[in-house]
Design a protein around this motif. Structure first.
Motif, PDB file in Angstrom:
ATOM      1  N   ASP A  20       0.867  -1.159   0.000  1.00 29.76           N
ATOM      2  CA  ASP A  20       0.000   0.000   0.000  1.00 29.76           C
ATOM      3  C   ASP A  20       0.919   1.228   0.000  1.00 29.76           C
ATOM      4  O   ASP A  20       2.114   1.115   0.277  1.00 29.76           O
ATOM      5  N   VAL A  21       0.370   2.397  -0.264  1.00 35.08           N
ATOM      6  CA  VAL A  21       1.221   3.589  -0.363  1.00 35.08           C
ATOM      7  C   VAL A  21       1.074   4.506   0.854  1.00 35.08           C
ATOM      8  O   VAL A  21       1.942   4.555   1.725  1.00 35.08           O
TER       9      VAL A  21
ATOM     10  N   LEU B 107       4.170   3.330   2.897  1.00 34.21           N
ATOM     11  CA  LEU B 107       5.474   3.773   2.389  1.00 34.21           C
ATOM     12  C   LEU B 107       5.676   5.279   2.582  1.00 34.21           C
ATOM     13  O   LEU B 107       6.801   5.728   2.803  1.00 34.21           O
TER      14      LEU B 107
ATOM     15  N   LEU C  27       3.250  -1.769  -6.115  1.00 29.73           N
ATOM     16  CA  LEU C  27       2.382  -0.914  -5.313  1.00 29.73           C
ATOM     17  C   LEU C  27       0.943  -1.296  -5.609  1.00 29.73           C
ATOM     18  O   LEU C  27       0.593  -1.591  -6.752  1.00 29.73           O
TER      19      LEU C  27
ATOM     20  N   SER D  79      -2.701   0.335  -4.336  1.00 25.84           N
ATOM     21  CA  SER D  79      -3.206   1.396  -3.476  1.00 25.84           C
ATOM     22  C   SER D  79      -4.510   1.986  -3.987  1.00 25.84           C
ATOM     23  O   SER D  79      -4.686   2.169  -5.197  1.00 25.84           O
TER      24      SER D  79
ATOM     25  N   GLY E  98      -0.708   9.405  -7.668  1.00 28.76           N
ATOM     26  CA  GLY E  98       0.175   8.317  -8.067  1.00 28.76           C
ATOM     27  C   GLY E  98       1.550   8.750  -8.547  1.00 28.76           C
ATOM     28  O   GLY E  98       2.577   8.355  -7.964  1.00 28.76           O
TER      29      GLY E  98
ATOM     30  N   VAL F 212       4.224  10.046  -5.971  1.00 21.43           N
ATOM     31  CA  VAL F 212       4.779   9.015  -5.093  1.00 21.43           C
ATOM     32  C   VAL F 212       5.975   8.346  -5.755  1.00 21.43           C
ATOM     33  O   VAL F 212       7.013   8.103  -5.125  1.00 21.43           O
TER      34      VAL F 212
ATOM     35  N   LEU G 135      10.344   7.348  -4.484  1.00 20.57           N
ATOM     36  CA  LEU G 135      10.816   6.004  -4.167  1.00 20.57           C
ATOM     37  C   LEU G 135      12.266   5.795  -4.597  1.00 20.57           C
ATOM     38  O   LEU G 135      12.682   6.269  -5.663  1.00 20.57           O
TER      39      LEU G 135
ATOM     40  N   CYS H 166       2.454  -1.139 -10.807  1.00 26.24           N
ATOM     41  CA  CYS H 166       1.616  -0.332  -9.923  1.00 26.24           C
ATOM     42  C   CYS H 166       0.154  -0.681 -10.167  1.00 26.24           C
ATOM     43  O   CYS H 166      -0.366  -0.449 -11.267  1.00 26.24           O
TER      44      CYS H 166
ATOM     45  N   TRP I  85      -2.658   0.788  -9.281  1.00 29.00           N
ATOM     46  CA  TRP I  85      -3.414   1.941  -8.794  1.00 29.00           C
ATOM     47  C   TRP I  85      -4.895   1.652  -8.979  1.00 29.00           C
ATOM     48  O   TRP I  85      -5.320   1.158 -10.028  1.00 29.00           O
TER      49      TRP I  85
END
Length: 208
Positions: free
Chosen positions: A9-10, A14, A105, A107, A114, A117, A121, A128, A130
């Motif tokens: 999850d974001v 993270l 990811l 999330s 998106g 983020v 990283l 991802c 999303w």
């Protein structure tokens, strides 16, 4: 079977928002003041389509003035600029990459969040998932299927970690993945699928 990928999850996992302004929540409140009753699926609808604030306002009826929209957009910019990584994110993501584990990811979030983020990283994810690209939100099975397809992994080969029990532990487990709840505020390990820090993920990968 060994774990081949770890999906994170974001927000709350993270990264964190240091100065939350909650522009999408404000949008729903403004629409309510303009006479549109809040719907139970407003959040899911906003996060399962690639919409910016203006498009979301249109989706929900468009009863917001230009000045209000500009203020919301300014709030969104301020909020995005305040996103920072948790201290344990960089060493964990880097170590997983070094071990040859795919990083992903997964999330629930609105589309404007998106890309920013990814710039924070230390390593770029393999995939991802999303919600606004998957067309589904956790814990709907469709987003976990989208994740596994994108990683070219079977569910039992994927470990999911996040700060929401239903979305990041129960939902993934029901789908056949390994789901774990990250609870940074826990005083001690709970022993029920909860983690206190991302540093524990590496041990989990080795154990599983």
């Amino acid at each position: 079977m060994a774990i081949k990928a770890v999906a994170f999850d974001v927000f709350g996992t993270l990264v964190r928002i240091e100065r939350p302004t909650r522009p999408f929540r404000k949008l729903v409140r403004l629409l309510g003041q303009a006479g549109r009753p809040r719907q139970s699926d407003d959040g899911a609808r906003a996060m399962s389509s690639a919409l910016d604030l203006r498009q979301a306002a249109h989706l929900f009826g468009g009863m917001v003035s230009e000045d209000e929209l500009r203020a919301l957009e300014a709030d969104l910019r301020d909020e995005i600029q305040s996103i920072t990584l948790f201290e344990d994110a960089t060493p964990t993501l880097t170590a997983l990459k070094d071990k040859g584990i795919k990083v992903a990811l997964c999330s629930n979030l609105a589309a404007p969040y998106g890309p920013p983020v990814l710039t924070l990283l230390p390593v770029q994810p393999e995939f991802c998932a999303w919600s606004y690209e998957a067309g589904a939100v956790k814990p709907q099975p469709a987003i976990y299927q989208y994740l596994c397809d994108g990683l070219a992994c079977q569910p039992h080969e994927v470990l999911m970690v996040g700060d929401t029990p239903d979305a990041d532990m129960a939902g993934p487990r029901e789908f056949g993945m390994h789901g774990y709840h990250l609870d940074r505020r826990a005083a001690q390990a709970q022993g029920n699928g909860s983690l206190q820090s991302l540093g524990e993920v590496l041990r989990l990968v080795d154990r599983l």
